[in-house]
Scaffold this active site. Sequence first.
Site, PDB file in Angstrom:
ATOM      1  N   HIS A 171      48.409  34.300 -38.853  1.00 15.08           N
ATOM      2  CA  HIS A 171      47.536  33.994 -37.710  1.00 15.08           C
ATOM      3  C   HIS A 171      46.353  33.145 -38.186  1.00 15.08           C
ATOM      4  CE1 HIS A 171      44.858  34.408 -34.310  1.00 15.08           C
ATOM      5  NE2 HIS A 171      45.922  34.735 -33.602  1.00 15.08           N
ATOM      6  N   GLU A 223      50.523  28.183 -32.471  1.00 15.69           N
ATOM      7  CA  GLU A 223      49.191  28.435 -31.922  1.00 15.69           C
ATOM      8  C   GLU A 223      48.215  27.385 -32.459  1.00 15.69           C
ATOM      9  OE1 GLU A 223      48.836  32.877 -30.699  1.00 15.69           O
ATOM     10  OE2 GLU A 223      48.079  32.664 -32.712  1.00 15.69           O
TER      11      GLU A 223
HETATM   12  P1  13P Z   1      43.795  33.807 -26.830  1.00 16.62           P
HETATM   13  O1  13P Z   1      44.946  34.033 -25.884  1.00 16.62           O
HETATM   14  O2  13P Z   1      42.641  34.755 -26.593  1.00 16.62           O
HETATM   15  O3  13P Z   1      43.393  32.372 -26.882  1.00 16.62           O
HETATM   16  O4  13P Z   1      44.319  34.185 -28.306  1.00 16.62           O
HETATM   17  C1  13P Z   1      45.512  33.634 -28.728  1.00 16.62           C
HETATM   18  C2  13P Z   1      45.913  34.260 -29.992  1.00 16.62           C
HETATM   19  O5  13P Z   1      45.257  34.107 -31.005  1.00 16.62           O
HETATM   20  C3  13P Z   1      47.114  35.094 -29.986  1.00 16.62           C
HETATM   21  O6  13P Z   1      47.503  35.412 -31.275  1.00 16.62           O
END
Ligand code: 13P
Length: 245
Positions: free
Chosen positions: A92, A162
């Site tokens: 992450h 992400e």
């Molecule tokens: P948000 O949906 O709060 O932007 O976070 C995304 C995230 O980091 C999921 O792992």
Amino acid sequence: MKYILASNWKANFTFEEAKIWFESIGSKYNEVRNEVRIIAAVPYVYVHYLSSYGIVDVFAQNVSHVKQGAFTGEVTVSMLKSVNCKGCIVGHSERRHIFGENDDIINKKILSLQENSMEIIFCIGEKLEERKEGKTKEVLFNQIVNGLKDFERFDLLIVAYEPVWAIGTGVPIEIPDLIDAENFIRKIFKDNFNIDNLTLLYGGSVDKEFVKKIKQETTMNGALIGSASWKPDGFIQIIDNFINA
Ligand code: 13P
């Protein structure tokens, strides 16, 4: 098409709130489980208790890269396995960029999860300056190839794209850019690992509206959701919108 909606709790929830969330989402899940798999990535201290509900799949948000021994404070893959944790988020951006985890550490965690046949949500994504410099593809390629060195159990793997600049900002990626990234990531897996059925999620400011676009306008397998999933009612709305899209 296999769909997943995963809630990443991050460093939130008291134990009471955790139980309320599981009870609410658990009863909703009974209605929708044929259409979507729901995963909750919860803080370590709740993994054991929440796994015993046996409805929503419980993942950890992190795990140590060491296997066992004199490493004060570490939580290992075999500990998680022994309390029925199904899998773990690895890579992450908050671990990479706040806690300084590099591809080598991430790879060790992934291999350790593989050894224990646990599922992996492997997060990848570029920073804003990398995108502006036109380096998105290079960054994604390096994260994938380095993170998955010596990895073979692709049946255990879920990838979450992400983009760092979309996390927690309230502004998700534009759909054409998501389609571009999706095609690129799927091609990397095809070309390098001969995988053509990758389970690929999007994460970064997903809300009840964006989740519809993911389903209608891309061939992504679902989403990894932070803040919009923390209130049970909000997450139920996301589940409904996704299924009905
Ligand atoms: P948000 O949906 O709060 O932007 O976070 C995304 C995230 O980091 C999921 O792992």
